[in-house]
Motif scaffolding. Sequence first.
Motif, PDB file in Angstrom:
ATOM      1  N   MET A  81       0.847  -1.184   0.000  1.00  0.00           N
ATOM      2  CA  MET A  81       0.000   0.000   0.000  1.00  0.00           C
ATOM      3  C   MET A  81       0.888   1.243   0.000  1.00  0.00           C
ATOM      4  N   PRO A  82       0.622   2.167  -0.891  1.00  0.00           N
ATOM      5  CA  PRO A  82       1.448   3.383  -0.937  1.00  0.00           C
ATOM      6  C   PRO A  82       1.202   4.253   0.296  1.00  0.00           C
ATOM      7  N   THR A  83       2.191   5.067   0.607  1.00  0.00           N
ATOM      8  CA  THR A  83       2.046   6.018   1.708  1.00  0.00           C
ATOM      9  C   THR A  83       1.245   7.221   1.229  1.00  0.00           C
ATOM     10  N   MET A  84       0.803   8.046   2.166  1.00  0.00           N
ATOM     11  CA  MET A  84       0.111   9.283   1.786  1.00  0.00           C
ATOM     12  C   MET A  84       1.023  10.158   0.937  1.00  0.00           C
ATOM     13  N   GLY A  85       2.280  10.212   1.315  1.00  0.00           N
ATOM     14  CA  GLY A  85       3.240  11.016   0.561  1.00  0.00           C
ATOM     15  C   GLY A  85       3.400  10.534  -0.868  1.00  0.00           C
ATOM     16  N   GLU A  86       3.402   9.216  -1.059  1.00  0.00           N
ATOM     17  CA  GLU A  86       3.516   8.668  -2.409  1.00  0.00           C
ATOM     18  C   GLU A  86       2.279   8.990  -3.249  1.00  0.00           C
ATOM     19  N   VAL A  87       1.117   8.900  -2.637  1.00  0.00           N
ATOM     20  CA  VAL A  87      -0.118   9.248  -3.361  1.00  0.00           C
ATOM     21  C   VAL A  87      -0.109  10.732  -3.702  1.00  0.00           C
ATOM     22  N   PHE A  88       0.313  11.569  -2.747  1.00  0.00           N
ATOM     23  CA  PHE A  88       0.411  13.006  -2.989  1.00  0.00           C
ATOM     24  C   PHE A  88       1.377  13.272  -4.148  1.00  0.00           C
ATOM     25  N   HIS A  89       2.526  12.611  -4.120  1.00  0.00           N
ATOM     26  CA  HIS A  89       3.531  12.775  -5.178  1.00  0.00           C
ATOM     27  C   HIS A  89       2.929  12.406  -6.539  1.00  0.00           C
ATOM     28  N   HIS A  90       2.191  11.321  -6.588  1.00  0.00           N
ATOM     29  CA  HIS A  90       1.545  10.895  -7.836  1.00  0.00           C
ATOM     30  C   HIS A  90       0.655  12.014  -8.388  1.00  0.00           C
ATOM     31  N   TYR A  91      -0.180  12.588  -7.546  1.00  0.00           N
ATOM     32  CA  TYR A  91      -1.061  13.672  -7.995  1.00  0.00           C
ATOM     33  C   TYR A  91      -0.244  14.876  -8.474  1.00  0.00           C
ATOM     34  N   ARG A  92       0.799  15.224  -7.725  1.00  0.00           N
ATOM     35  CA  ARG A  92       1.612  16.392  -8.096  1.00  0.00           C
ATOM     36  C   ARG A  92       2.271  16.182  -9.452  1.00  0.00           C
ATOM     37  N   VAL A  95       4.468  25.508   4.758  1.00  0.00           N
ATOM     38  CA  VAL A  95       4.988  24.199   4.367  1.00  0.00           C
ATOM     39  C   VAL A  95       5.991  24.424   3.243  1.00  0.00           C
ATOM     40  N   THR A  96       7.249  24.263   3.561  1.00  0.00           N
ATOM     41  CA  THR A  96       8.318  24.549   2.605  1.00  0.00           C
ATOM     42  C   THR A  96       8.457  23.445   1.563  1.00  0.00           C
ATOM     43  N   LYS A  97       9.205  23.750   0.512  1.00  0.00           N
ATOM     44  CA  LYS A  97       9.498  22.748  -0.514  1.00  0.00           C
ATOM     45  C   LYS A  97      10.190  21.541   0.106  1.00  0.00           C
ATOM     46  N   GLN A  98      11.088  21.796   1.053  1.00  0.00           N
ATOM     47  CA  GLN A  98      11.807  20.700   1.701  1.00  0.00           C
ATOM     48  C   GLN A  98      10.857  19.808   2.498  1.00  0.00           C
ATOM     49  N   ALA A  99       9.873  20.408   3.152  1.00  0.00           N
ATOM     50  CA  ALA A  99       8.900  19.629   3.923  1.00  0.00           C
ATOM     51  C   ALA A  99       8.035  18.780   3.001  1.00  0.00           C
ATOM     52  N   VAL A 100       7.630  19.344   1.867  1.00  0.00           N
ATOM     53  CA  VAL A 100       6.829  18.590   0.896  1.00  0.00           C
ATOM     54  C   VAL A 100       7.643  17.426   0.340  1.00  0.00           C
ATOM     55  N   SER A 101       8.871  17.685  -0.020  1.00  0.00           N
ATOM     56  CA  SER A 101       9.738  16.645  -0.557  1.00  0.00           C
ATOM     57  C   SER A 101       9.942  15.523   0.463  1.00  0.00           C
ATOM     58  N   SER A 102      10.168  15.880   1.697  1.00  0.00           N
ATOM     59  CA  SER A 102      10.349  14.889   2.753  1.00  0.00           C
ATOM     60  C   SER A 102       9.077  14.068   2.959  1.00  0.00           C
ATOM     61  N   PHE A 103       7.928  14.716   2.918  1.00  0.00           N
ATOM     62  CA  PHE A 103       6.645  14.030   3.045  1.00  0.00           C
ATOM     63  C   PHE A 103       6.456  13.036   1.908  1.00  0.00           C
ATOM     64  N   GLU A 104       6.783  13.446   0.699  1.00  0.00           N
ATOM     65  CA  GLU A 104       6.628  12.562  -0.456  1.00  0.00           C
ATOM     66  C   GLU A 104       7.522  11.334  -0.357  1.00  0.00           C
ATOM     67  N   ARG A 105       8.664  11.483   0.276  1.00  0.00           N
ATOM     68  CA  ARG A 105       9.584  10.355   0.447  1.00  0.00           C
ATOM     69  C   ARG A 105       9.304   9.573   1.728  1.00  0.00           C
ATOM     70  N   ASP A 106       8.191   9.888   2.404  1.00  0.00           N
ATOM     71  CA  ASP A 106       7.754   9.212   3.629  1.00  0.00           C
ATOM     72  C   ASP A 106       8.775   9.343   4.765  1.00  0.00           C
ATOM     73  N   GLN A 107       9.424  10.490   4.816  1.00  0.00           N
ATOM     74  CA  GLN A 107      10.368  10.725   5.894  1.00  0.00           C
ATOM     75  C   GLN A 107       9.813  11.689   6.926  1.00  0.00           C
ATOM     76  N   SER A 108       8.571  12.088   6.762  1.00  0.00           N
ATOM     77  CA  SER A 108       7.940  12.978   7.732  1.00  0.00           C
ATOM     78  C   SER A 108       6.423  12.842   7.612  1.00  0.00           C
ATOM     79  N   THR A 109       5.745  13.402   8.560  1.00  0.00           N
ATOM     80  CA  THR A 109       4.288  13.438   8.501  1.00  0.00           C
ATOM     81  C   THR A 109       3.869  14.839   8.059  1.00  0.00           C
TER      82      THR A 109
END
Length: 79
Positions: free
Chosen positions: A1-12, A27-41
Motif C-alpha cells: 500500500m502506498p504512503t500518503m506522501g507517495e499518493v500526494f507525489h503521484h497527484y503532483r 509548508v516549505t518545498k523541503q517539507a513537501v519533498s520529505s513528506f513525499e519520500r515518507d520521511q515525515s508526517t
Amino acid sequence: MPTMGEVFHHYRVQRNLSLTDVADHIVTKQAVSSFERDQSTMNSAALVAMLARMHVSVQEFCHDYAYDGSYQQLLLEFN
C-alpha cells in the motif's frame, strides 16, 4: 500500500506541478519533498491546503489512498 506522501507525489507529478507550486510560506518545498519520500508526517490542514492548490478533493485523495476500505475513517480524520 502506498504512503500518503507517495499518493500526494503521484497527484503532483500527474498535474505537472513542481514542489514550489504546492509549497507555501508554512509548508516549505523541503517539507513537501520529505513528506513525499515518507520521511515525515504532514499536518492534515496543510495537506488539505496543498490538495486544494492542486485541485484535488480530499474525497478523491482519501479514496485513492485508502483503497483498502478505510476510506470513510480517513475522511473523518480530515474533517
